[in-house]
Design a protein around this motif. Sequence first.
Motif, PDB file in Angstrom:
ATOM      1  N   GLY A  39       0.819  -1.201   0.000  1.00  0.00           N
ATOM      2  CA  GLY A  39       0.000   0.000   0.000  1.00  0.00           C
ATOM      3  C   GLY A  39       0.855   1.254   0.000  1.00  0.00           C
ATOM      4  O   GLY A  39       1.917   1.303   0.623  1.00  0.00           O
ATOM      5  N   GLY A  40       0.385   2.277  -0.724  1.00  0.00           N
ATOM      6  CA  GLY A  40       1.093   3.552  -0.763  1.00  0.00           C
ATOM      7  C   GLY A  40       2.192   3.641  -1.791  1.00  0.00           C
ATOM      8  O   GLY A  40       2.940   4.619  -1.831  1.00  0.00           O
ATOM      9  N   GLU A  41       2.308   2.658  -2.687  1.00  0.00           N
ATOM     10  CA  GLU A  41       3.430   2.628  -3.640  1.00  0.00           C
ATOM     11  C   GLU A  41       3.187   3.486  -4.884  1.00  0.00           C
ATOM     12  O   GLU A  41       2.054   3.668  -5.331  1.00  0.00           O
ATOM     13  CB  GLU A  41       3.711   1.197  -4.118  1.00  0.00           C
ATOM     14  CG  GLU A  41       4.279   0.272  -3.075  1.00  0.00           C
ATOM     15  CD  GLU A  41       3.204  -0.496  -2.331  1.00  0.00           C
ATOM     16  OE1 GLU A  41       3.550  -1.370  -1.532  1.00  0.00           O
ATOM     17  OE2 GLU A  41       1.992  -0.200  -2.557  1.00  0.00           O
ATOM     18  N   LEU A  42       4.286   3.972  -5.426  1.00  0.00           N
ATOM     19  CA  LEU A  42       4.383   4.356  -6.827  1.00  0.00           C
ATOM     20  C   LEU A  42       4.857   3.111  -7.546  1.00  0.00           C
ATOM     21  O   LEU A  42       5.959   2.613  -7.269  1.00  0.00           O
ATOM     22  CB  LEU A  42       5.388   5.496  -7.009  1.00  0.00           C
ATOM     23  CG  LEU A  42       5.975   5.660  -8.425  1.00  0.00           C
ATOM     24  CD1 LEU A  42       4.901   6.071  -9.416  1.00  0.00           C
ATOM     25  CD2 LEU A  42       7.135   6.651  -8.415  1.00  0.00           C
ATOM     26  N   VAL A  43       4.030   2.564  -8.442  1.00  0.00           N
ATOM     27  CA  VAL A  43       4.405   1.366  -9.191  1.00  0.00           C
ATOM     28  C   VAL A  43       4.846   1.785 -10.588  1.00  0.00           C
ATOM     29  O   VAL A  43       4.083   2.433 -11.324  1.00  0.00           O
ATOM     30  CB  VAL A  43       3.234   0.365  -9.282  1.00  0.00           C
ATOM     31  CG1 VAL A  43       3.591  -0.800 -10.203  1.00  0.00           C
ATOM     32  CG2 VAL A  43       2.901  -0.176  -7.892  1.00  0.00           C
TER      33      VAL A  43
ATOM     34  N   ALA B 101      -5.133  -5.446 -19.065  1.00  0.00           N
ATOM     35  CA  ALA B 101      -4.914  -4.432 -18.030  1.00  0.00           C
ATOM     36  C   ALA B 101      -5.850  -4.585 -16.836  1.00  0.00           C
ATOM     37  O   ALA B 101      -5.496  -4.206 -15.715  1.00  0.00           O
ATOM     38  CB  ALA B 101      -5.063  -3.039 -18.629  1.00  0.00           C
ATOM     39  N   GLU B 102      -7.042  -5.125 -17.050  1.00  0.00           N
ATOM     40  CA  GLU B 102      -8.050  -5.153 -15.983  1.00  0.00           C
ATOM     41  C   GLU B 102      -7.540  -5.878 -14.738  1.00  0.00           C
ATOM     42  O   GLU B 102      -7.645  -5.370 -13.619  1.00  0.00           O
ATOM     43  CB  GLU B 102      -9.328  -5.819 -16.499  1.00  0.00           C
ATOM     44  CG  GLU B 102     -10.414  -6.003 -15.441  1.00  0.00           C
ATOM     45  CD  GLU B 102     -10.912  -4.703 -14.846  1.00  0.00           C
ATOM     46  OE1 GLU B 102     -11.356  -4.717 -13.686  1.00  0.00           O
ATOM     47  OE2 GLU B 102     -10.836  -3.658 -15.538  1.00  0.00           O
ATOM     48  N   SER B 103      -7.009  -7.083 -14.895  1.00  0.00           N
ATOM     49  CA  SER B 103      -6.536  -7.852 -13.749  1.00  0.00           C
ATOM     50  C   SER B 103      -5.377  -7.151 -13.048  1.00  0.00           C
ATOM     51  O   SER B 103      -5.327  -7.087 -11.817  1.00  0.00           O
ATOM     52  CB  SER B 103      -6.107  -9.254 -14.199  1.00  0.00           C
ATOM     53  OG  SER B 103      -5.522  -9.979 -13.140  1.00  0.00           O
ATOM     54  N   PHE B 104      -4.448  -6.613 -13.823  1.00  0.00           N
ATOM     55  CA  PHE B 104      -3.277  -5.930 -13.263  1.00  0.00           C
ATOM     56  C   PHE B 104      -3.706  -4.735 -12.413  1.00  0.00           C
ATOM     57  O   PHE B 104      -3.261  -4.569 -11.272  1.00  0.00           O
ATOM     58  CB  PHE B 104      -2.370  -5.473 -14.407  1.00  0.00           C
ATOM     59  CG  PHE B 104      -1.104  -4.788 -13.965  1.00  0.00           C
ATOM     60  CD1 PHE B 104       0.000  -5.526 -13.562  1.00  0.00           C
ATOM     61  CD2 PHE B 104      -1.010  -3.413 -13.972  1.00  0.00           C
ATOM     62  CE1 PHE B 104       1.176  -4.900 -13.161  1.00  0.00           C
ATOM     63  CE2 PHE B 104       0.160  -2.768 -13.573  1.00  0.00           C
ATOM     64  CZ  PHE B 104       1.254  -3.518 -13.171  1.00  0.00           C
ATOM     65  N   VAL B 105      -4.594  -3.904 -12.946  1.00  0.00           N
ATOM     66  CA  VAL B 105      -5.029  -2.704 -12.235  1.00  0.00           C
ATOM     67  C   VAL B 105      -5.860  -3.078 -11.010  1.00  0.00           C
ATOM     68  O   VAL B 105      -5.749  -2.450  -9.950  1.00  0.00           O
ATOM     69  CB  VAL B 105      -5.818  -1.774 -13.177  1.00  0.00           C
ATOM     70  CG1 VAL B 105      -6.428  -0.598 -12.406  1.00  0.00           C
ATOM     71  CG2 VAL B 105      -4.909  -1.257 -14.290  1.00  0.00           C
ATOM     72  N   ARG B 106      -6.679  -4.116 -11.132  1.00  0.00           N
ATOM     73  CA  ARG B 106      -7.482  -4.556  -9.984  1.00  0.00           C
ATOM     74  C   ARG B 106      -6.586  -4.955  -8.811  1.00  0.00           C
ATOM     75  O   ARG B 106      -6.864  -4.616  -7.658  1.00  0.00           O
ATOM     76  CB  ARG B 106      -8.382  -5.725 -10.372  1.00  0.00           C
ATOM     77  CG  ARG B 106      -9.362  -6.128  -9.253  1.00  0.00           C
ATOM     78  CD  ARG B 106     -10.073  -7.419  -9.550  1.00  0.00           C
ATOM     79  NE  ARG B 106     -10.677  -7.422 -10.879  1.00  0.00           N
ATOM     80  CZ  ARG B 106     -10.330  -8.250 -11.856  1.00  0.00           C
ATOM     81  NH1 ARG B 106      -9.390  -9.177 -11.641  1.00  0.00           N
ATOM     82  NH2 ARG B 106     -10.925  -8.200 -13.021  1.00  0.00           N
TER      83      ARG B 106
ATOM     84  N   ARG C 183      -6.623  -2.995  -5.204  1.00  0.00           N
ATOM     85  CA  ARG C 183      -6.940  -3.702  -3.959  1.00  0.00           C
ATOM     86  C   ARG C 183      -5.804  -3.610  -2.943  1.00  0.00           C
ATOM     87  O   ARG C 183      -6.041  -3.635  -1.731  1.00  0.00           O
ATOM     88  CB  ARG C 183      -7.258  -5.169  -4.254  1.00  0.00           C
ATOM     89  CG  ARG C 183      -8.596  -5.373  -4.945  1.00  0.00           C
ATOM     90  CD  ARG C 183      -8.840  -6.841  -5.256  1.00  0.00           C
ATOM     91  NE  ARG C 183     -10.160  -7.044  -5.852  1.00  0.00           N
ATOM     92  CZ  ARG C 183     -10.595  -8.199  -6.336  1.00  0.00           C
ATOM     93  NH1 ARG C 183      -9.811  -9.275  -6.283  1.00  0.00           N
ATOM     94  NH2 ARG C 183     -11.805  -8.297  -6.849  1.00  0.00           N
ATOM     95  N   ALA C 184      -4.570  -3.504  -3.433  1.00  0.00           N
ATOM     96  CA  ALA C 184      -3.414  -3.404  -2.536  1.00  0.00           C
ATOM     97  C   ALA C 184      -3.231  -1.994  -1.983  1.00  0.00           C
ATOM     98  O   ALA C 184      -2.426  -1.787  -1.072  1.00  0.00           O
ATOM     99  CB  ALA C 184      -2.145  -3.839  -3.269  1.00  0.00           C
ATOM    100  N   GLY C 185      -3.958  -1.011  -2.532  1.00  0.00           N
ATOM    101  CA  GLY C 185      -3.842   0.360  -2.046  1.00  0.00           C
ATOM    102  C   GLY C 185      -2.708   1.148  -2.659  1.00  0.00           C
ATOM    103  O   GLY C 185      -2.169   2.075  -2.038  1.00  0.00           O
ATOM    104  N   VAL C 186      -2.336   0.798  -3.896  1.00  0.00           N
ATOM    105  CA  VAL C 186      -1.279   1.537  -4.603  1.00  0.00           C
ATOM    106  C   VAL C 186      -1.699   2.991  -4.795  1.00  0.00           C
ATOM    107  O   VAL C 186      -2.866   3.281  -5.080  1.00  0.00           O
ATOM    108  CB  VAL C 186      -0.990   0.862  -5.961  1.00  0.00           C
ATOM    109  CG1 VAL C 186      -0.169   1.763  -6.870  1.00  0.00           C
ATOM    110  CG2 VAL C 186      -0.285  -0.468  -5.734  1.00  0.00           C
ATOM    111  N   THR C 187      -0.768   3.909  -4.634  1.00  0.00           N
ATOM    112  CA  THR C 187      -1.072   5.333  -4.758  1.00  0.00           C
ATOM    113  C   THR C 187      -1.178   5.780  -6.205  1.00  0.00           C
ATOM    114  O   THR C 187      -2.110   6.490  -6.588  1.00  0.00           O
ATOM    115  CB  THR C 187       0.015   6.173  -4.052  1.00  0.00           C
ATOM    116  OG1 THR C 187      -0.023   5.887  -2.647  1.00  0.00           O
ATOM    117  CG2 THR C 187      -0.208   7.663  -4.268  1.00  0.00           C
ATOM    118  N   VAL C 188      -0.231   5.349  -7.050  1.00  0.00           N
ATOM    119  CA  VAL C 188      -0.209   5.811  -8.440  1.00  0.00           C
ATOM    120  C   VAL C 188       0.565   4.805  -9.286  1.00  0.00           C
ATOM    121  O   VAL C 188       1.530   4.198  -8.819  1.00  0.00           O
ATOM    122  CB  VAL C 188       0.423   7.228  -8.544  1.00  0.00           C
ATOM    123  CG1 VAL C 188       1.813   7.259  -7.952  1.00  0.00           C
ATOM    124  CG2 VAL C 188       0.416   7.733  -9.979  1.00  0.00           C
TER     125      VAL C 188
END
Length: 278
Positions: free
Chosen positions: A46-50, A63-68, A72-77
Motif C-alpha cells: 500500500g502507498g506505492e508508486l508502481v 490491463a483489468e486484472s493488473f489494475v485490480r 486492492r493493494a492500495g497503490v497510490t499511483v
Amino acid sequence: MRIRELLDELGLFLLVDQDAGDSALDREVRAVLTTDLADPGRFLAGGELVLTGLAWWREDGDAESFVRILDRAGVTVLAAGEAEHGLVPDDLVHACRRHGLPLVAVKPDISFSSITEHVLRRLQPRHVGGLAAVVERHRRLLTGQGGPEAVLELLQHSLGLDAHVLSPTGRQIAGAHPPLRARTAVALAGRYLAARRSGEAAPHGVTIGDRHYSLVPVRGTTDASTPSAATEEADELGDWLLVVAADTSDRPAADGELLGRSNWPSTRDPRTSGRRWR
C-alpha cells in the motif's frame, strides 16, 4: 511525497485523474516498486508508486486484472513507460479510470532508475515502521521457495536497485533483464575475485564505461555432504556475487544490512548448482 510533487519534479504526464481535483494529486507516495509481473500483489503493502514497462501487456483485456490487483493493494499511483509500445495503451487508461487509480505516462527518455532514486531520496530517512515492513517481507520471502529471483525482487522493491547474481566466472545466475553483457559480467567477476584475494572490504566499487557497480559477496549455506576439498575450492572462488548497478557506498546503513544479509539457496546444493534461473 505526493503525486503533484512527482509530476512537478520529474516532468511526468498525468493520464488519469487529471480532472479529479486536488484530492487525487495530494495522495501520498510512501514506497516505489518497479515490476513487469502480471501479478505483483505479493510485493505490495500500500502507498506505492508502481513503475511498469508494460512487458506484461499484450492485448486489450490484459490491463483489468493488473489494475485490480494494484487497486486492492492500495497503490497510490501507477507510472507506465511508453518505450515498450510507443504509448500507454487505451486498455490500461480505461482500466485505471474504472478503478480510480491515478495513472501517469513516462516518456522513453526518462529512466525508471532516475525516478526511483529521486523518490527514495525524498523518502529518506525511512520510518522505523517502513523498515520493519521491509524486514518482514524479507523474512517471508526467504522462508519460502522463491530462490534467487525472489530475493532480487525484494531488493528492487525495497531499495529500488537493479541487481544481478553472477558466478565467479561471470555467468548470470539470476537477475534483472536484460542481463549484463558477457564482457561486462566477466570483468565484474574478475574485479570481485581480485578484491577478495586482497582482503578488500565489501562492497567493492567498480566503474565500467559510464556505469558504476557495487559488488557484494553472496554466501549460500554449505551442504554438509559437500567434500571438504570442494568446499575449500568454492571458498577460494568466493561463491556467487551480487552486482548492484549503483554506488551503494552512500546508502543508509539499513540498506547495506539488507544487501549484505540476504540469504540464498546453497551455491553448492546439487539441486541448484547447475540450474539456470532465467
